[in-house]
Design a protein around this motif. Sequence first.
Motif, PDB file in Angstrom:
ATOM      1  N   TYR A   1      55.859 -44.021  64.465  1.00 21.36           N
ATOM      2  CA  TYR A   1      54.927 -42.897  64.301  1.00 21.36           C
ATOM      3  C   TYR A   1      54.244 -42.389  65.199  1.00 21.36           C
ATOM      4  O   TYR A   1      54.226 -41.097  65.236  1.00 21.36           O
ATOM      5  CB  TYR A   1      53.817 -43.448  63.331  1.00 21.36           C
ATOM      6  CG  TYR A   1      54.308 -44.390  62.089  1.00 21.36           C
ATOM      7  CD1 TYR A   1      54.634 -43.600  61.002  1.00 21.36           C
ATOM      8  CD2 TYR A   1      54.459 -45.714  62.402  1.00 21.36           C
ATOM      9  CE1 TYR A   1      55.045 -44.499  59.836  1.00 21.36           C
ATOM     10  CE2 TYR A   1      54.755 -46.644  60.807  1.00 21.36           C
ATOM     11  CZ  TYR A   1      55.277 -45.858  59.881  1.00 21.36           C
ATOM     12  OH  TYR A   1      55.581 -46.372  58.661  1.00 21.36           O
ATOM     13  N   GLN A   2      53.819 -43.094  66.329  1.00 22.81           N
ATOM     14  CA  GLN A   2      53.356 -42.707  67.582  1.00 22.81           C
ATOM     15  C   GLN A   2      54.218 -41.559  68.205  1.00 22.81           C
ATOM     16  O   GLN A   2      53.909 -40.492  68.626  1.00 22.81           O
ATOM     17  CB  GLN A   2      53.005 -43.704  68.481  1.00 22.81           C
ATOM     18  CG  GLN A   2      51.613 -44.361  68.192  1.00 22.81           C
ATOM     19  CD  GLN A   2      51.252 -45.267  69.075  1.00 22.81           C
ATOM     20  OE1 GLN A   2      51.879 -45.489  69.973  1.00 22.81           O
ATOM     21  NE2 GLN A   2      50.020 -45.984  68.918  1.00 22.81           N
ATOM     22  N   MET A   3      55.512 -41.955  68.324  1.00 22.69           N
ATOM     23  CA  MET A   3      56.666 -41.101  69.031  1.00 22.69           C
ATOM     24  C   MET A   3      56.686 -39.883  68.391  1.00 22.69           C
ATOM     25  O   MET A   3      56.739 -38.808  68.907  1.00 22.69           O
ATOM     26  CB  MET A   3      57.901 -42.016  69.111  1.00 22.69           C
ATOM     27  CG  MET A   3      58.763 -40.940  69.709  1.00 22.69           C
ATOM     28  SD  MET A   3      60.635 -41.839  69.869  1.00 22.69           S
ATOM     29  CE  MET A   3      61.166 -41.518  68.412  1.00 22.69           C
ATOM     30  N   ALA A   4      56.868 -39.955  66.997  1.00 16.43           N
ATOM     31  CA  ALA A   4      57.049 -38.585  66.140  1.00 16.43           C
ATOM     32  C   ALA A   4      55.831 -37.675  66.414  1.00 16.43           C
ATOM     33  O   ALA A   4      55.843 -36.438  66.184  1.00 16.43           O
ATOM     34  CB  ALA A   4      57.387 -38.948  64.600  1.00 16.43           C
ATOM     35  N   TRP A  69      62.971 -42.997  74.161  1.00 22.32           N
ATOM     36  CA  TRP A  69      62.761 -42.140  73.195  1.00 22.32           C
ATOM     37  C   TRP A  69      63.711 -41.763  72.354  1.00 22.32           C
ATOM     38  O   TRP A  69      64.057 -41.713  71.183  1.00 22.32           O
ATOM     39  CB  TRP A  69      61.937 -41.022  73.549  1.00 22.32           C
ATOM     40  CG  TRP A  69      60.909 -41.181  74.536  1.00 22.32           C
ATOM     41  CD1 TRP A  69      60.358 -40.438  75.491  1.00 22.32           C
ATOM     42  CD2 TRP A  69      59.694 -42.295  74.358  1.00 22.32           C
ATOM     43  NE1 TRP A  69      59.081 -41.070  75.761  1.00 22.32           N
ATOM     44  CE2 TRP A  69      59.010 -42.054  75.512  1.00 22.32           C
ATOM     45  CE3 TRP A  69      59.496 -43.334  73.504  1.00 22.32           C
ATOM     46  CZ2 TRP A  69      57.854 -42.994  75.665  1.00 22.32           C
ATOM     47  CZ3 TRP A  69      58.577 -44.188  73.953  1.00 22.32           C
ATOM     48  CH2 TRP A  69      57.784 -44.097  74.804  1.00 22.32           C
ATOM     49  N   THR A  70      65.062 -41.446  73.087  1.00 21.98           N
ATOM     50  CA  THR A  70      66.326 -41.046  72.438  1.00 21.98           C
ATOM     51  C   THR A  70      67.016 -42.136  71.621  1.00 21.98           C
ATOM     52  O   THR A  70      67.294 -41.806  70.570  1.00 21.98           O
ATOM     53  CB  THR A  70      67.197 -40.615  73.563  1.00 21.98           C
ATOM     54  OG1 THR A  70      66.608 -39.346  74.281  1.00 21.98           O
ATOM     55  CG2 THR A  70      68.544 -39.956  73.246  1.00 21.98           C
ATOM     56  N   LEU A  71      66.998 -43.306  72.329  1.00 18.09           N
ATOM     57  CA  LEU A  71      67.409 -44.619  71.524  1.00 18.09           C
ATOM     58  C   LEU A  71      66.732 -44.655  70.200  1.00 18.09           C
ATOM     59  O   LEU A  71      67.069 -45.162  69.369  1.00 18.09           O
ATOM     60  CB  LEU A  71      67.316 -45.689  72.362  1.00 18.09           C
ATOM     61  CG  LEU A  71      67.785 -46.975  71.751  1.00 18.09           C
ATOM     62  CD1 LEU A  71      69.196 -46.792  71.143  1.00 18.09           C
ATOM     63  CD2 LEU A  71      67.973 -48.236  72.540  1.00 18.09           C
ATOM     64  N   LEU A  72      65.345 -44.628  70.391  1.00 20.79           N
ATOM     65  CA  LEU A  72      64.379 -44.750  69.201  1.00 20.79           C
ATOM     66  C   LEU A  72      64.766 -43.621  68.213  1.00 20.79           C
ATOM     67  O   LEU A  72      64.747 -44.093  66.703  1.00 20.79           O
ATOM     68  CB  LEU A  72      63.024 -44.894  69.491  1.00 20.79           C
ATOM     69  CG  LEU A  72      62.523 -46.102  70.281  1.00 20.79           C
ATOM     70  CD1 LEU A  72      61.046 -46.002  70.815  1.00 20.79           C
ATOM     71  CD2 LEU A  72      62.571 -47.346  69.367  1.00 20.79           C
ATOM     72  N   HIS A  73      64.966 -42.592  68.459  1.00 20.51           N
ATOM     73  CA  HIS A  73      65.102 -41.422  67.572  1.00 20.51           C
ATOM     74  C   HIS A  73      66.542 -41.819  67.008  1.00 20.51           C
ATOM     75  O   HIS A  73      66.581 -41.474  65.674  1.00 20.51           O
ATOM     76  CB  HIS A  73      65.212 -40.257  68.276  1.00 20.51           C
ATOM     77  CG  HIS A  73      65.564 -39.004  67.380  1.00 20.51           C
ATOM     78  ND1 HIS A  73      66.769 -38.318  67.256  1.00 20.51           N
ATOM     79  CD2 HIS A  73      64.828 -38.503  66.202  1.00 20.51           C
ATOM     80  CE1 HIS A  73      66.814 -37.489  66.408  1.00 20.51           C
ATOM     81  NE2 HIS A  73      65.684 -37.623  65.955  1.00 20.51           N
ATOM     82  N   GLY A  74      67.454 -42.210  67.720  1.00 15.90           N
ATOM     83  CA  GLY A  74      68.864 -42.468  67.122  1.00 15.90           C
ATOM     84  C   GLY A  74      68.750 -43.555  66.198  1.00 15.90           C
ATOM     85  O   GLY A  74      69.396 -43.543  65.198  1.00 15.90           O
TER      86      GLY A  74
END
Length: 189
Positions: A1-4, A69-74
């Motif tokens: 949630y925080q990253m988005a 962040w890229t991995l979490l988005h993936g």
Amino acid sequence: YQMAAGLPKTSEGAALATKIGLGPATGYAALTHGKCTTADGIDDAAGFGELVAALKELAFTEEQMADVWTLLHGLLRLGDASFVGEKGGGHTDSTRDEPAVVAEKAPLEDAAAALGCTADHLEEALTSRTVQAGRAGGSVHTVNLSAADAADARDALVKRLYELLFHWVVLRINEQSKPAAAAARPPPS
């Protein structure tokens, strides 16, 4: 949630958020199961800013944070991947014996790009398993998974990759938290 909520608002993160296609929390299946993507009194964007500041304090580089962040988005996009039976049925008992196929390619393609593999390889890994009969040298067979089993394989992969990421972050934090004298000493034999 925080990253988005927060990555698109940081000076370093806005370009990355655009590059990886990061959307709002409401756009990810993994974040919407509870039908709530915000909580009263919690500012996810501010929390993300605090997280980034803490990671910088612990000597995480911009590149390492971008990789996280890229991995979490993936992983979020992988959680959006859904499967149907080869004949078009969803994952119900009537399609239990049908081989699974990916219902929509875009989430799988996004996830594969973040994970550094091809979408075809990822689809194969999620919709089939390899079984070896007997000991080494025995026959090897590929078994197609049902849509429900493919969804379970997807969830297991997301959990395992998240676990590995978590362990890597903890190791980095522990390395940075060691006292200087202890870090300079050779490890015990």
